[in-house]
Scaffold this motif. Sequence first.
Motif, PDB file in Angstrom:
ATOM      1  N   ARG A   1       0.787  -0.484   0.082  1.00 13.43           N
ATOM      2  CA  ARG A   1      -0.242   0.116  -0.408  1.00 13.43           C
ATOM      3  C   ARG A   1       0.659   1.210  -0.855  1.00 13.43           C
ATOM      4  O   ARG A   1       1.745   1.514   0.988  1.00 13.43           O
ATOM      5  CB  ARG A   1      -0.565   0.129   1.189  1.00 13.43           C
ATOM      6  CG  ARG A   1      -1.867  -1.094   1.376  1.00 13.43           C
ATOM      7  CD  ARG A   1      -2.745  -0.606   2.188  1.00 13.43           C
ATOM      8  NE  ARG A   1      -3.562   0.191   2.242  1.00 13.43           N
ATOM      9  CZ  ARG A   1      -4.007   1.225   3.989  1.00 13.43           C
ATOM     10  NH1 ARG A   1      -4.463   0.375   4.282  1.00 13.43           N
ATOM     11  NH2 ARG A   1      -4.924   1.994   2.927  1.00 13.43           N
TER      12      ARG A   1
ATOM     13  N   ALA B   1       1.655   3.114   3.649  1.00 21.30           N
ATOM     14  CA  ALA B   1       2.519   2.244   3.963  1.00 21.30           C
ATOM     15  C   ALA B   1       3.896   2.299   4.005  1.00 21.30           C
ATOM     16  O   ALA B   1       4.845   2.170   5.163  1.00 21.30           O
ATOM     17  CB  ALA B   1       1.970   0.967   3.844  1.00 21.30           C
TER      18      ALA B   1
ATOM     19  N   MET C   1       0.829   1.775  10.172  1.00 22.78           N
ATOM     20  CA  MET C   1      -0.518   1.588  10.868  1.00 22.78           C
ATOM     21  C   MET C   1      -0.160   1.577  11.966  1.00 22.78           C
ATOM     22  O   MET C   1       0.972   0.452  12.667  1.00 22.78           O
ATOM     23  CB  MET C   1      -0.957   0.683   9.908  1.00 22.78           C
ATOM     24  CG  MET C   1      -1.550   1.023   8.841  1.00 22.78           C
ATOM     25  SD  MET C   1      -2.320   2.698   8.497  1.00 22.78           S
ATOM     26  CE  MET C   1      -2.581   2.109   6.665  1.00 22.78           C
TER      27      MET C   1
ATOM     28  N   CYS D   1      -2.228  -0.025  14.186  1.00 25.99           N
ATOM     29  CA  CYS D   1      -3.228  -1.507  14.435  1.00 25.99           C
ATOM     30  C   CYS D   1      -2.172  -3.237  15.424  1.00 25.99           C
ATOM     31  O   CYS D   1      -1.581  -3.024  14.199  1.00 25.99           O
ATOM     32  CB  CYS D   1      -4.246  -2.082  13.149  1.00 25.99           C
ATOM     33  SG  CYS D   1      -4.540  -3.299  13.700  1.00 25.99           S
TER      34      CYS D   1
ATOM     35  N   HIS E   1      -8.071  -0.081   7.328  1.00 29.94           N
ATOM     36  CA  HIS E   1      -7.136  -1.256   7.791  1.00 29.94           C
ATOM     37  C   HIS E   1      -7.704  -2.055   9.134  1.00 29.94           C
ATOM     38  O   HIS E   1      -7.338  -2.914   8.992  1.00 29.94           O
ATOM     39  CB  HIS E   1      -5.863  -0.553   8.178  1.00 29.94           C
ATOM     40  CG  HIS E   1      -5.285  -0.324   9.249  1.00 29.94           C
ATOM     41  ND1 HIS E   1      -5.504   1.474   9.375  1.00 29.94           N
ATOM     42  CD2 HIS E   1      -4.768  -0.670  10.890  1.00 29.94           C
ATOM     43  CE1 HIS E   1      -5.076   1.818  10.761  1.00 29.94           C
ATOM     44  NE2 HIS E   1      -4.440   0.639  11.330  1.00 29.94           N
TER      45      HIS E   1
ATOM     46  N   MET F   1     -10.093  -4.327   7.218  1.00 27.13           N
ATOM     47  CA  MET F   1      -9.747  -5.629   6.299  1.00 27.13           C
ATOM     48  C   MET F   1      -8.841  -6.899   6.980  1.00 27.13           C
ATOM     49  O   MET F   1      -8.223  -7.394   6.656  1.00 27.13           O
ATOM     50  CB  MET F   1      -8.492  -4.854   5.624  1.00 27.13           C
ATOM     51  CG  MET F   1      -9.215  -3.932   4.900  1.00 27.13           C
ATOM     52  SD  MET F   1     -10.686  -3.574   4.299  1.00 27.13           S
ATOM     53  CE  MET F   1      -9.917  -4.916   3.176  1.00 27.13           C
TER      54      MET F   1
ATOM     55  N   LEU G   1     -10.975   2.725   1.410  1.00 23.51           N
ATOM     56  CA  LEU G   1      -9.504   2.484   1.210  1.00 23.51           C
ATOM     57  C   LEU G   1      -8.243   3.434   1.534  1.00 23.51           C
ATOM     58  O   LEU G   1      -7.185   3.583   2.120  1.00 23.51           O
ATOM     59  CB  LEU G   1      -9.304   1.600  -0.055  1.00 23.51           C
ATOM     60  CG  LEU G   1      -7.702   1.064  -0.148  1.00 23.51           C
ATOM     61  CD1 LEU G   1      -7.722  -0.237   1.075  1.00 23.51           C
ATOM     62  CD2 LEU G   1      -7.334   0.089  -1.254  1.00 23.51           C
TER      63      LEU G   1
ATOM     64  N   ASP H   1      -9.012   5.780   4.588  1.00 26.47           N
ATOM     65  CA  ASP H   1      -8.592   4.389   5.667  1.00 26.47           C
ATOM     66  C   ASP H   1      -9.755   5.027   6.439  1.00 26.47           C
ATOM     67  O   ASP H   1      -9.862   4.151   8.214  1.00 26.47           O
ATOM     68  CB  ASP H   1      -7.464   4.969   6.077  1.00 26.47           C
ATOM     69  CG  ASP H   1      -6.481   4.021   6.851  1.00 26.47           C
ATOM     70  OD1 ASP H   1      -7.355   2.210   7.186  1.00 26.47           O
ATOM     71  OD2 ASP H   1      -6.079   3.691   7.910  1.00 26.47           O
TER      72      ASP H   1
ATOM     73  N   SER I   1      -5.480   1.836  16.592  1.00 22.19           N
ATOM     74  CA  SER I   1      -6.219   1.962  15.429  1.00 22.19           C
ATOM     75  C   SER I   1      -7.625   2.428  15.646  1.00 22.19           C
ATOM     76  O   SER I   1      -8.197   1.824  16.140  1.00 22.19           O
ATOM     77  CB  SER I   1      -5.645   1.313  14.146  1.00 22.19           C
ATOM     78  OG  SER I   1      -4.297   1.791  13.844  1.00 22.19           O
TER      79      SER I   1
ATOM     80  N   SER J   1      -5.075 -12.297   4.923  1.00 24.19           N
ATOM     81  CA  SER J   1      -6.051 -11.493   3.817  1.00 24.19           C
ATOM     82  C   SER J   1      -5.017 -11.407   2.211  1.00 24.19           C
ATOM     83  O   SER J   1      -5.611 -10.436   1.389  1.00 24.19           O
ATOM     84  CB  SER J   1      -5.705  -9.841   4.514  1.00 24.19           C
ATOM     85  OG  SER J   1      -4.822  -9.443   4.823  1.00 24.19           O
TER      86      SER J   1
END
Length: 658
Positions: free
Chosen positions: A5, A8, A13, A15, A92, A95, A125, A128, A199, A458
């Motif tokens: 991405r 990224a 991120m 998360c 995210h 996802m 996306l 985000d 996140s 994923s």
Amino acid sequence: MRRMRGAALALLMLCGLGMQATAHAASMEPTLLPNVQASTFEVVAHKPTHDPLTYARKLPMELLPFQQRTDKYYSIGTAFAIGHNRYVTAGHVLMVGLDSLWGPLALRDASGKVYPIDKILKFSLRKDFVMFSLKNPPSEASLPVNIHPQLNKVVYAVGNALGTGIVIRDGLYTSDTPEQQAGSWKWMRFSAAASPGNSGGPLLDTHGKVVGVVLMKSANENLNYALPIGEVLNAPDDKAVIDERVSYQFDVFDTTLHNIFKGTFALPLSQSGFFKAYDKLQRAYSKDQLAKLLAHDPAKMFPNGEGSNELLHEVPSMSNFPSVVARDNNGQWDLSAKRQRKVTLSDNGYIEVGSFRNNLLMHLRKPDSLSATKLYHDPKTLMDLILRTGYMKRRVGNDRVKITSMGEPVRDFVHEDKWHRRWQIRIWPMPYANTNVVLMTLPVPDGYVGMMQFAKASQTYDYLINAEALSDFMYVTYDGMLKQWKTFLTQRDLLPDAFKHIHIDFDYGKRFDYRSKQLQLSWTPKLQKIDPESMLTLGFSFFKDHGKVVWDVADVWAAPNPYDRDAINVARVAQPTADMEDSFKSTWHKVEHRRHPYDGVARNDDDIMKITSVAGPVAEADPQVLYPVYYHSEGAQPQPKMAAKLKLLMSGLKIRDR
């Protein structure tokens, strides 16, 4: 193929990431706290109820923190309510549920009550974020919003601390910065610390109003990033918007595509319906990008492009460890692999493991006591053997426990590559890690060669099409004892198409016959023993045959057993082109004119007597292909004996290649 991405590349991120930051004492007005706490939730996924894996010993779960080992859910991130059964979190975070091996995502409040997600209402996306509703939502507690926050004012980052409660930290809203792709909006930058699991949480002003959605931190600064809440509210209703630059690479060369993954689909949808629609678009985009990568710059692509010629003229690598045809920094296509270690199995079996980029390469020599038919058709047996290497272990606290079995695969199919080799592809889930193991193996006479990848759930489709594409670039030798060849050749459904034109027949103690489109070779025990443990290696390679690149046998090597250094060998050598290095031309000149060591005169090389001649037209006929013929015998041997053996070998050889 690696999928990256765009955002990224520069940002991490939040998360699930631990970030070191000094925690400021939260000083929010106490009267605001009850509503903030009632309006903020954990995003959770139910832990798998069944573990298909078997371990060498009982997992020491007592080494995990109490909260982690007793919780029935994995804590993924944070979400918050903005009223009218509308909830927001980071895109995210959502996802994580794509093709997940865990349960569906849900929200959990401070009392531990879990609320299933009902419908996905908005999604972007690139920005985000996701907005969704709940089934049977809790009370109407919600956070008011402020779409016009002021710079250099105090803000509060609110989020769950991975299942241990809601944490509020203060800092300053310091600046704005344009988003990376096109500057279409500005990220908010703030100094309030963020913890793992933050996140998707709200960024609040001093009045307890939402000003942004906490998303990520800068890789190079002690600042965190949030999406302004106005971007969420002003996004189109009832629509999922995908509009983000996604870079793609393929492992065998350094070319990268930087295109935009773009698409929309209608909302609202259930969680499963959303993932189905998203997955359809993502798979189509991934497949399209891979096809474009492989079609990019055909003038430099193997096997017909620039930099391929030398490999097409190389004498085959006779290693039974697989390698990958890859382009180096100088634009030359060559063999690439790192052989790293060998693990001994019972009954003469072993596994060699190595790597190419992020791919695990392996060669499995099956134990003598294991039926080849069972190995080729029982994937559990194959994976159990691989696991004996101890390569896969589950981390529990500061301990690592060996995985001894993964059970049966959830997918098992055959992929036929460009060269009509039939690869068996199996996929095993590792639910505790939300990861799939993708194993791609090719049967060979003594067992298997193959490649293994560990794919996030994923990203499994990306990894799978990457593996299938990479199979076209795999370089494989077929090696084994005659008794292994005998069983291998009966597996007609697994043999490459090249074997349709190869005839191998032998009668122990009496004769051996080999025929292909290139040559015919026969011998009796007068030349070399023909026993069940006699060795035969077919060196497959890529070379041009009447102007077309083929994958076929370019080297035949045989030995009386696996231990002695006695051997016979017939190898294909093609006339080099004018642009090739002098080393190829020098070798060709010696072969063409039967110069030493191709002159039929025995020589001693490291206590092995060797004698070599050449089969094929003489130099005056301007041959395009010639076949050096070798006979090796361990220890000192007189010239007449070596010459007689070479004569026997040459008498059983007929060249068909022209």
